[in-house]
Structures are given as C-alpha cells and as structure tokens.
Write a protein that holds these residues in place. Structure first.
Motif, mmCIF file in Angstrom:
data_model
loop_
_atom_site.group_PDB
_atom_site.id
_atom_site.type_symbol
_atom_site.label_atom_id
_atom_site.label_comp_id
_atom_site.label_asym_id
_atom_site.label_seq_id
_atom_site.Cartn_x
_atom_site.Cartn_y
_atom_site.Cartn_z
ATOM 1 N N PHE A 201 -26.373 -72.689 -71.253
ATOM 2 C CA PHE A 201 -26.114 -72.241 -69.921
ATOM 3 C C PHE A 201 -24.597 -72.512 -69.641
ATOM 4 C CE2 PHE A 201 -25.234 -72.769 -65.423
ATOM 5 C CZ PHE A 201 -25.784 -71.526 -64.841
ATOM 6 N N SER A 202 -23.955 -73.282 -69.752
ATOM 7 C CA SER A 202 -22.690 -73.397 -69.406
ATOM 8 C C SER A 202 -21.602 -72.527 -70.425
ATOM 9 C CB SER A 202 -21.963 -74.787 -69.357
ATOM 10 O OG SER A 202 -22.785 -75.800 -68.450
ATOM 11 N N THR A 203 -21.942 -72.518 -71.494
ATOM 12 C CA THR A 203 -21.170 -71.924 -72.447
ATOM 13 C C THR A 203 -21.559 -70.376 -72.341
ATOM 14 O OG1 THR A 203 -21.200 -73.668 -74.126
ATOM 15 C CG2 THR A 203 -20.808 -71.414 -74.850
ATOM 16 N N SER A 204 -22.549 -69.792 -72.256
ATOM 17 C CA SER A 204 -22.882 -68.430 -71.944
ATOM 18 C C SER A 204 -22.190 -67.915 -70.671
ATOM 19 C CB SER A 204 -24.391 -68.169 -71.973
ATOM 20 O OG SER A 204 -25.004 -68.726 -70.868
ATOM 21 N N TYR A 208 -15.792 -65.631 -72.215
ATOM 22 C CA TYR A 208 -15.064 -64.239 -72.278
ATOM 23 C C TYR A 208 -15.631 -63.264 -73.112
ATOM 24 C CZ TYR A 208 -11.190 -66.270 -69.812
ATOM 25 O OH TYR A 208 -10.610 -67.078 -68.798
ATOM 26 N N TYR A 209 -15.953 -62.175 -72.559
ATOM 27 C CA TYR A 209 -16.535 -60.957 -73.079
ATOM 28 C C TYR A 209 -15.766 -59.571 -73.084
ATOM 29 C CZ TYR A 209 -20.777 -63.739 -72.189
ATOM 30 O OH TYR A 209 -21.753 -64.833 -72.229
ATOM 31 N N PRO A 210 -15.969 -58.842 -74.038
ATOM 32 C CA PRO A 210 -14.968 -57.516 -74.055
ATOM 33 C C PRO A 210 -14.886 -56.944 -72.686
ATOM 34 C CG PRO A 210 -16.551 -57.632 -75.860
ATOM 35 C CD PRO A 210 -17.038 -58.705 -75.064
ATOM 36 N N PRO A 211 -13.914 -56.521 -72.182
ATOM 37 C CA PRO A 211 -13.637 -55.951 -71.004
ATOM 38 C C PRO A 211 -14.478 -54.886 -70.506
ATOM 39 C CG PRO A 211 -11.686 -56.178 -71.969
ATOM 40 C CD PRO A 211 -12.436 -56.530 -73.144
ATOM 41 N N PHE A 212 -15.282 -54.847 -69.327
ATOM 42 C CA PHE A 212 -16.390 -54.050 -68.990
ATOM 43 C C PHE A 212 -15.681 -52.908 -67.976
ATOM 44 C CE2 PHE A 212 -19.637 -52.721 -66.003
ATOM 45 C CZ PHE A 212 -20.483 -52.223 -66.748
ATOM 46 N N THR A 213 -16.067 -51.717 -67.950
ATOM 47 C CA THR A 213 -15.549 -50.629 -67.319
ATOM 48 C C THR A 213 -16.857 -50.115 -66.454
ATOM 49 O OG1 THR A 213 -14.025 -49.927 -68.685
ATOM 50 C CG2 THR A 213 -14.687 -48.357 -67.210
ATOM 51 N N PHE A 214 -16.762 -49.956 -65.264
ATOM 52 C CA PHE A 214 -17.882 -49.283 -64.377
ATOM 53 C C PHE A 214 -18.345 -47.962 -64.807
ATOM 54 C CE2 PHE A 214 -18.209 -51.354 -60.059
ATOM 55 C CZ PHE A 214 -18.238 -52.577 -60.466
ATOM 56 N N ALA A 229 -20.268 -62.351 -76.679
ATOM 57 C CA ALA A 229 -18.733 -63.037 -76.194
ATOM 58 C C ALA A 229 -17.769 -63.325 -77.469
ATOM 59 C CB ALA A 229 -19.226 -64.759 -76.014
ATOM 60 N N LEU A 230 -16.613 -63.004 -76.798
ATOM 61 C CA LEU A 230 -15.361 -62.953 -78.187
ATOM 62 C C LEU A 230 -15.407 -64.367 -78.949
ATOM 63 C CD1 LEU A 230 -12.393 -62.148 -75.641
ATOM 64 C CD2 LEU A 230 -14.028 -60.760 -76.815
ATOM 65 N N HIS A 231 -15.627 -65.420 -78.729
ATOM 66 C CA HIS A 231 -15.825 -66.687 -79.506
ATOM 67 C C HIS A 231 -16.994 -66.790 -80.423
ATOM 68 C CE1 HIS A 231 -18.937 -67.964 -76.590
ATOM 69 N NE2 HIS A 231 -19.361 -69.041 -77.615
ATOM 70 N N GLU A 232 -17.907 -65.692 -80.013
ATOM 71 C CA GLU A 232 -19.056 -65.612 -81.111
ATOM 72 C C GLU A 232 -18.627 -64.329 -82.108
ATOM 73 O OE1 GLU A 232 -22.493 -64.796 -78.767
ATOM 74 O OE2 GLU A 232 -22.875 -67.069 -78.466
ATOM 75 N N GLN A 233 -17.554 -63.559 -81.856
ATOM 76 C CA GLN A 233 -17.333 -62.642 -82.838
ATOM 77 C C GLN A 233 -16.234 -62.936 -83.680
ATOM 78 O OE1 GLN A 233 -15.840 -59.014 -80.817
ATOM 79 N NE2 GLN A 233 -17.181 -59.397 -78.668
ATOM 80 N N SER A 234 -15.543 -64.138 -83.561
ATOM 81 C CA SER A 234 -14.398 -64.368 -84.469
ATOM 82 C C SER A 234 -14.280 -65.920 -84.176
ATOM 83 C CB SER A 234 -12.924 -63.629 -84.145
ATOM 84 O OG SER A 234 -12.060 -64.278 -84.758
ATOM 85 N N ASP A 235 -13.653 -66.656 -85.375
ATOM 86 C CA ASP A 235 -13.635 -68.050 -85.212
ATOM 87 C C ASP A 235 -11.914 -67.907 -84.995
ATOM 88 O OD1 ASP A 235 -15.987 -69.003 -86.067
ATOM 89 O OD2 ASP A 235 -15.554 -68.787 -88.193
ATOM 90 N N LEU A 241 -9.042 -67.925 -74.397
ATOM 91 C CA LEU A 241 -10.320 -66.990 -74.490
ATOM 92 C C LEU A 241 -11.421 -67.522 -74.893
ATOM 93 C CD1 LEU A 241 -8.729 -63.447 -75.401
ATOM 94 C CD2 LEU A 241 -8.951 -64.647 -72.950
ATOM 95 N N THR A 242 -11.611 -68.844 -75.079
ATOM 96 C CA THR A 242 -12.740 -69.428 -75.373
ATOM 97 C C THR A 242 -13.419 -69.882 -74.048
ATOM 98 O OG1 THR A 242 -11.627 -71.637 -75.763
ATOM 99 C CG2 THR A 242 -11.940 -70.313 -77.799
ATOM 100 N N PRO A 243 -14.805 -70.213 -74.416
ATOM 101 C CA PRO A 243 -15.376 -70.572 -72.839
ATOM 102 C C PRO A 243 -14.947 -71.527 -72.156
ATOM 103 C CG PRO A 243 -17.114 -70.261 -74.671
ATOM 104 C CD PRO A 243 -15.815 -70.315 -75.324
#
Length: 369
Positions: A201-204, A208-214, A229-235, A241-243
């Motif tokens: 729960f805490s990590t999710s 940080y996620y890709p910037p969102f546009t309305f 999440a950015l940390h799940e896309q790349s090591d 920008l890690t949780p």
C-alpha cells in the motif's frame, strides 16, 4: 499530550499545535487532516515553514490513530453495516466529531476569527485541509452541516473560510475510475502478512507516475493504458522519483504509519468501502449546492467558504482521477449555488509532496488560502 473532546462519550482526538507565529497577532490557522494509514506525524516536515508565512498548524489524529480514541466495536459494526442508513449514521458521527474538534479549538485556542479585507483577501480564520482518504470524513462535515446545532454552525461561519481537498481519494468522491489508472494496492491477499500489505500500500500510494493531463471530457470514460510507476519501468530511475516511503527510514515509517487501519477489517478500509452513492451524494451537498433545507425554507450554510483542490500530476491514478471528477461535476453544477472552487496543479509532484517538498507545499497553501 493535547487532547480535544469530540463527543459526550469521552472520545478525544490527539493533536499537535505549532501555536501562533512569533510576534504575530493576525494569522491564518490551517487544520491538517491526514489520510489513510499515514497519520498527522506525516505533516511534521511542513512545520518549519509555517511561521514565515503567518500560518499556525493544528494537526489532529482521527479516531483509531495514535493518541486518539479507538473505535468501539459498535462503531465498527455501524461502519460495516449492511444498510445505507447505518453507514450514513456512522459517517454523520465522524462529521460531528470534526465539528466538535473545530469548535473546541476556537473556544480554547485563541484563534483569530476571519475578516474580509476591501481587496478581497481574508485575514485570520481557519482553513481546513484534508489529505487523500481523510476527505471521506471532512466532506461529511460540509455535507451534513444542516445536522449540526445552530450555535455550532454560527460559530464556524465566523471562522471557517477555506476547505482544501489535497489529493482527494477516489473513494471520497464516489465515482468510477478508468481501469488503466487504478494503482493503489489496498487489498490483503490470502496469505499476505500485515507488514506485506502495508509495504504494498505504502509503495503504490507514494510512487511517482508519468505526468497526467486532464481529459477534455469524461462521458464516456476515456481509455488509458496501464499507468505504471516510474520505479517499475526502470532500474535506473532518478532516486528522487522513487516511492517516498522507500526513502523513509524505518523509524520515520514507525512514527507516521498505523497499518492496522487499512487491514481488511480495519476502520479505514471500512470507511473506504462504504456505499459509493453516499460519498457521491455528500460531494453534491458539500460542494455543489450550499443551500440546506430547514423546515420549509432553504438557507445557505457557510456562504463565504471557498474550496480548493490541490492535485499532483505525478500522483497515483485514483487521486488524479478524483480531482478530474470534481472538476467536471463542479462545472456542471448550478453556477448560482455551487461553492467557488479552484483547482491547483503541482507539477512534478506525487501524493507525498508535503513530505518530499514541504517548503514548496506550504508556500502554495499560504498563497491559496
């Protein structure tokens, strides 16, 4: 340890108070209400920046959190009640507690009342900020305002000037979310320990996620690819920008989190699972029509209240979508009777900007309230 009584049964809320800014007699008081799992201690990084902006912070812990009264078994049963009537009764009780807390602060805390200046600004008074799932309870305060004693409504009218929905949770709006935006891991799977649930729960929620546009419209719901999440896309993601919670020390996590409340039968999880129709109706009553029925007459309650929605473009999908829903529903509401509401985007920020960049966050709040 400062404790505020909030009902006739001996229930209290623990709170922290920075006190009036040194040498300042006219200032604004900001009451900071925490979200799910993470309690008032998570706001402490903001405290060093309060005085320079003529702000006084008062930070309560809601029921079931450290220092405050746990829920009774009967209160938990009402939260999980099968009928909408039982669930609404439980939520009205939470609204009553918050009103009692604010009333007690005003009566004992020597808080300056609000004064509107000729230039349109306001000095003194109280701004109520609620983070994430905390809006499930604070929204109820405004939605059930007509249920409060007349004396309480009158007192709050002289003090309450702003309601800040900081990264409101989806549950607090009672709305649907596109599948690709769902990201919060708040369900305990079979065989999953409480520690594992808290970590997931805490990590999710702090990633940080890709910037969102309305979107330009929400009917029908837009389609989104999974927002990873950015940390799940790349090591090799930037450490900043890690949780947020993965950068906290074990001591900091212990001081800020109460994991039991988000467990399957924990009070926060029960609040999250209330009938979504209740929360949707509460948004309508709280934000989109400031009139309430008293007998045969409609009367405005707290007409000077201004609403601010603060959302972060790299936050978890559930919360950015809650802000989207509020934006479009407010736009569709009656212009004459809806409360003034302004959205404020914090770019490059996640759900924990108050922890990761507290100076920026306090400066933003000082400007908008």
């Amino acid at each position: 340890m400062p404790l505020a009584p909030v009902d006739d049964h001996g229930s209290v809320l623990y709170y922290e108070d920075t006190g009036p800014p040194p040498g300042c007699t006219v200032y604004k008081t900001l009451v900071l209400v925490h979200g799910a799992g993470f309690h008032g201690a998570s706001f402490r990084r903001m405290i060093p920046f309060a005085a320079e902006h003529n702000l006084r912070f008062i930070i309560p812990n809601l029921r079931d959190y450290p220092g405050s009264t746990p829920y009774t078994q009967q209160e938990l049963e009402e939260l999980r009640g099968p009928s909408r009537e039982q669930q609404e009764k439980a939520l009205r009780a939470r609204a009553s507690e918050l009103a009692a807390f604010l009333q007690w602060l005003i009566q004992i805390g020597d808080i300056p009342s609000a004064h509107d200046s000729s230039d349109g600004s306001t000095t003194g008074g109280i701004a109520l900020l609620s983070w994430s799932a905390g809006n499930c309870q604070t929204m109820a305060l405004f939605a059930y305002a007509d249920q409060l004693p007349k004396e309480t409504r009158k007192l709050l009218d002289a003090y309450l000037r702003s309601y800040v929905l900081y990264e409101p949770s989806l549950a607090s709006t009672g709305g649907p979310v596109p599948a690709g935006l769902q990201a919060i891991k708040a369900v305990r799977e079979p065989g999953m320990s409480l520690d594992d649930l808290n970590a997931a729960f805490s990590t999710s929620v702090s990633a940080y996620y890709p910037p969102f546009t309305f979107p330009h419209a929400i009917d029908p719901l837009p389609n989104y690819p999974p927002r990873v999440a950015l940390h799940e896309q790349s090591d090799h993601v930037d450490h900043r920008l890690t949780p947020t919670t993965t950068r906290m020390s074990p001591e900091e996590l212990r001081e800020t989190v109460r994991a039991e409340v988000v467990d399957t039968f924990g009070s926060q999880n029960l609040l999250r699972k209330l009938d979504p129709a209740i929360y949707k109706a509460n948004v309508e009553r709280a934000l989109f029509d400031r009139r309430f029925a008293f007998g045969d007459a409609l009367e405005e309650v707290w007409p000077a209240l201004r609403v601010h929605v603060v959302w972060c473009d790299m936050s978890v999908g559930d919360c950015v979508w809650a802000s989207v829903l509020l934006h479009f529903r407010h736009a569709a509401a009656d212009v004459e009777w809806r409360r003034p509401m302004t959205l404020h985007k914090l770019e490059g920020a996640n759900h924990f900007v108050h922890w990761d960049d507290p100076e920026r966050f306090v400066k933003t709040l000082a400007r908008i309230i």
